[in-house]
Design a protein around this motif. Structure first.
Motif, PDB file in Angstrom:
ATOM      1  N   PRO A  43       0.807  -1.226   0.000  1.00 41.24           N
ATOM      2  CA  PRO A  43       0.000   0.000   0.000  1.00 41.24           C
ATOM      3  C   PRO A  43       0.836   1.271   0.000  1.00 41.24           C
ATOM      4  O   PRO A  43       0.299   2.359  -0.262  1.00 41.24           O
ATOM      5  N   LEU A  44       2.130   1.158   0.288  1.00 44.01           N
ATOM      6  CA  LEU A  44       2.976   2.352   0.335  1.00 44.01           C
ATOM      7  C   LEU A  44       3.765   2.580  -0.944  1.00 44.01           C
ATOM      8  O   LEU A  44       4.557   3.527  -1.025  1.00 44.01           O
ATOM      9  N   LYS A  45       3.555   1.745  -1.961  1.00 43.96           N
ATOM     10  CA  LYS A  45       4.405   1.858  -3.146  1.00 43.96           C
ATOM     11  C   LYS A  45       4.270   3.220  -3.824  1.00 43.96           C
ATOM     12  O   LYS A  45       5.271   3.780  -4.300  1.00 43.96           O
ATOM     13  N   HIS A  46       3.065   3.766  -3.871  1.00 42.68           N
ATOM     14  CA  HIS A  46       2.904   5.062  -4.513  1.00 42.68           C
ATOM     15  C   HIS A  46       3.328   6.214  -3.607  1.00 42.68           C
ATOM     16  O   HIS A  46       3.696   7.286  -4.100  1.00 42.68           O
ATOM     17  N   ARG A  47       3.276   5.991  -2.297  1.00 37.55           N
ATOM     18  CA  ARG A  47       3.787   7.019  -1.382  1.00 37.55           C
ATOM     19  C   ARG A  47       5.288   7.238  -1.615  1.00 37.55           C
ATOM     20  O   ARG A  47       5.777   8.364  -1.469  1.00 37.55           O
ATOM     21  N   LEU A  48       5.983   6.167  -1.971  1.00 36.31           N
ATOM     22  CA  LEU A  48       7.427   6.284  -2.204  1.00 36.31           C
ATOM     23  C   LEU A  48       7.754   7.061  -3.470  1.00 36.31           C
ATOM     24  O   LEU A  48       8.901   7.442  -3.680  1.00 36.31           O
ATOM     25  N   ARG A  49       6.765   7.297  -4.312  1.00 36.81           N
ATOM     26  CA  ARG A  49       7.015   8.100  -5.506  1.00 36.81           C
ATOM     27  C   ARG A  49       7.208   9.574  -5.161  1.00 36.81           C
ATOM     28  O   ARG A  49       7.716  10.336  -5.961  1.00 36.81           O
TER      29      ARG A  49
END
Length: 476
Positions: free
Chosen positions: A244-250
Motif C-alpha cells: 500500500p505504500l508503493k505510490h507514497r514512495l514516488r
C-alpha cells in the motif's frame, strides 16, 4: 554471407547488427522508435532520447562481466567508446580482463547502436514499424519466414529474420496473421514494483564503491545502488506490487527519507544530488517464448527470437543485457547456416537457447518466487524464512562467507556476473567443500542487512520521527 533482417534496434538488435556485420553479413535493421539524438552529450541523451518501447530504459542497470566479455571478443572498440562517453569499465579484481561497465542504460545503448550504424553493411530504417511477416508456405514442410512488411507497405526480404523487438514483441500476432502457430510461452508475474531515481555526485565526492552488486535486502523490500557514467548513479527500490505504500514512495521526499534510513544507501544519498523524481515500473515478469511446438518442431523456419523477445527476466539482477549479447554473438557466428536449411536453423537456435541461456531463466523463476514470498510476509511485519533448497542455501552461504574468504568472494563475483552457473560453482571442489561445511553448522544461513523494520519503514515514509535504524532486520 547471409542477409539478416533485424526487427528492433535496442541493445539486442544493435548487437546482432554489429556482430553480424563484422562477420561479413549484410544487415537491415527495422526500428519502430527513434535514434539517439545526434551530437548529444551523455546527459542530454538520457534526458532527450525517447525509448517508449523500452519501459526500463531509465531504470537502474548493471552491465555484468559476461556482456563485457562478449564485447571484448566481438567489438573491443566498443569498450573504448564506453570510456570515451564517461562510463567506467571496472575489473572484477585487480589485473582481471573480466569487468563490469558502470553506465546509465541509454548511454550504454547509444554507444552500441552508433557502432552498429557505422558498419558499412548495416542499414537502419528508423520509424519502420513492422506490421506483418512475409512467408513462403510452399518452401518446405515448415512454412518459411522470408521477410517483413512495414506500415508504409515496404517489404524487406532476408535469409534470416530476427525478432529483437524486446519484451513487448508482437511475434505472436505476426505469426497468427500469417496463419502460423503462436510461440509457446511461459510467464511468471514477479509481483514486484520498481522505483529508480538518478543522482549526480556532489563536487569533491567519489563513489563509496564501484564493485556491484550493492544491495540491501529487507523483509519487505530491496534497495539497490547502480553506479553509472560521468559521476552519476541510480538508487532503486523494489516492493511487492500490492504494497500500500508503493505510490507514497514516488514522493521525492518520502523516497529520500527511506534511502537515508538504509545504511547501505544512506552513504550514497549523502554524496548525491537528485536529478529527477522517482520513476516507477510495474508489470515485471519473467517470460520465455519459444518457436518450437509441443513435439519440438519449429512453428516457422528462418525466424529466431533474440534477447527479451525470447528470454525476459526480472531486471533486478541485470541479466538481460548479458543474455541478449550472448544470444547475438551465437547468432552472428552461425547465421550463414540459415540459408541452407532454415527450419533446422530455427530448431537448433532454440535448442542452443535452452541449453546455454535457459538455466538463467530457471534460476530467475526460483529466486523471484522465493523473494516474493518473503516480501508478502514482510508486508505483515513478519519474517519469512528463506527458501530451503540447496541452490538457494548455497548462494546465501556464499554471501556470508565471501566477506572473509577471498576464494569464495571471487566465486561469488563470477556467479553474479554470469561467468559461471550455479551448477558449475557447486562443481568447484574447493569452494563447494567450504560452503557445504558451513551449511552443516548453519543449515539456513541468512545475510544480516542493516535497515528499518516494517513499522519503522512505514513511519519513515509518513515522515514521523523514528528510532535508531542501525539494527539488522534479517534473522540469523
Amino acid at each position: 554471407m547471409a542477409r539478416v533482417l533485424v526487427i528492433g534496434a535496442g541493445l539486442a538488435g544493435s548487437a546482432v547488427a554489429l556482430f553480424c556485420a563484422r562477420r561479413g553479413h549484410e544487415v537491415t535493421v527495422l526500428d519502430g522508435g527513434s535514434p539517439p539524438p545526434p551530437g548529444a552529450t551523455p546527459d542530454e541523451e538520457v534526458r532527450a532520447w525517447s525509448r517508449k518501447e523500452v519501459p526500463h530504459a531509465r531504470q537502474g542497470h548493471a552491465f555484468l562481466a559476461l556482456s563485457t566479455r562478449v564485447l571484448r571478443e566481438e567489438a573491443p572498440d566498443v569498450l573504448t567508446a564506453f570510456t570515451a562517453r564517461g562510463a567506467l569499465v571496472t575489473p572484477l579484481e585487480p589485473g582481471s580482463e573480466d569487468a563490469t561497465v558502470l553506465s546509465r542504460r541509454l548511454v550504454y545503448e547509444g554507444v552500441v547502436r552508433r557502432a552498429a550504424e557505422a558498419e558499412g553493411s548495416v542499414t537502419v530504417s528508423t520509424g519502420a514499424r513492422v506490421t506483418e511477416l512475409v512467408t513462403d508456405k510452399e518452401a518446405s514442410d515448415v512454412p518459411r519466414v522470408i521477410g517483413a512488411r512495414t506500415a508504409d507497405g515496404t517489404e524487406h526480404s532476408a535469409d534470416l529474420v530476427v525478432d529483437a523487438s524486446g519484451r513487448r514483441s508482437r511475434v505472436a500476432h505476426w505469426l497468427a496473421a500469417a496463419g502460423l502457430p503462436a510461440p509457446r510461452e511461459t510467464a511468471q508475474p514477479c509481483g514486484f514494483f520498481y522505483l529508480t531515481r538518478h543522482y549526480e555526485l556532489r563536487q569533491g565526492h567519489a563513489f563509496p564503491s564501484t564493485t556491484v552488486p550493492i544491495v540491501a535486502e529487507l523483509d519487505y523490500g530491496t534497495a539497490l545502488v547502480f553506479p553509472g557514467d560521468n559521476d552519476t548513479f541510480q538508487l532503486s527500490t523494489t516492493l511487492a506490487v500490492d504494497d500500500p505504500l508503493k505510490h507514497r514512495l514516488r514522493d521525492p521526499d518520502a523516497y529520500g527519507r527511506f534511502l537515508a534510513s538504509v545504511p547501505r544507501t544512506a552513504e550514497w544519498t549523502d554524496r548525491g544530488i537528485p536529478l529527477d523524481d522517482p520513476s516507477p515500473m510495474g508489470h515485471i515478469e519473467n517470460r520465455r517464448r519459444t518457436l518450437r511446438d509441443d513435439l519440438g518442431r519449429p512453428v516457422a523456419a528462418g525466424l529466431v527470437l533474440v534477447g527479451d523477445a525470447a528470454l525476459q527476466t526480472n531486471p533486478t539482477f541485470g541479466r538481460g543485457v548479458s543474455l541478449a549479447l550472448t544470444h547475438a554473438q551465437h547468432l552472428a557466428r552461425t547465421a550463414e547456416e540459415a540459408a541452407a536449411d532454415p527450419a533446422a536453423y530455427t530448431a537448433g537456435f532454440e535448442e542452443w537457447t535452452d541449453g546455454r541461456l535457459g538455466v538463467w531463466f530457471e534460476i530467475q523463476l526460483a529466486t523471484d518466487r522465493a523473494r516474493f514470498a518473503q516480501l508478502k510476509a514482510g508486508l505483515r511485519g513478519e519474517h519469512a524464512p528463506p527458501a530451503d533448497d540447496l541452490p538457494n542455501r548455497f548462494v546465501r552461504a556464499m554471501a556470508v562467507l565471501r566477506e572473509d574468504d577471498p576464494e569464495i568472494r571471487t566465486a561469488a563475483l563470477r556467479l553474479y556476473n554470469m561467468l559461471m552457473t550455479p551448477q558449475e560453482l557447486m562443481a568447484d571442489r574447493t569452494v563447494a567443500r567450504r560452503i557445504l561445511a558451513f551449511l552443516r553448522e548453519h543449515p539456513l544461513p541468512e545475510v544480516r542487512t542493516p535497515g528499518p523494520d516494517r513499522a519503522t519503514f512505514e513511519a519513515v515514509v509518513a515522515g514521523d520521527s523514528v528510532r535508531d535504524l542501525s539494527a539488522p532486520t534479517a534473522h540469523p
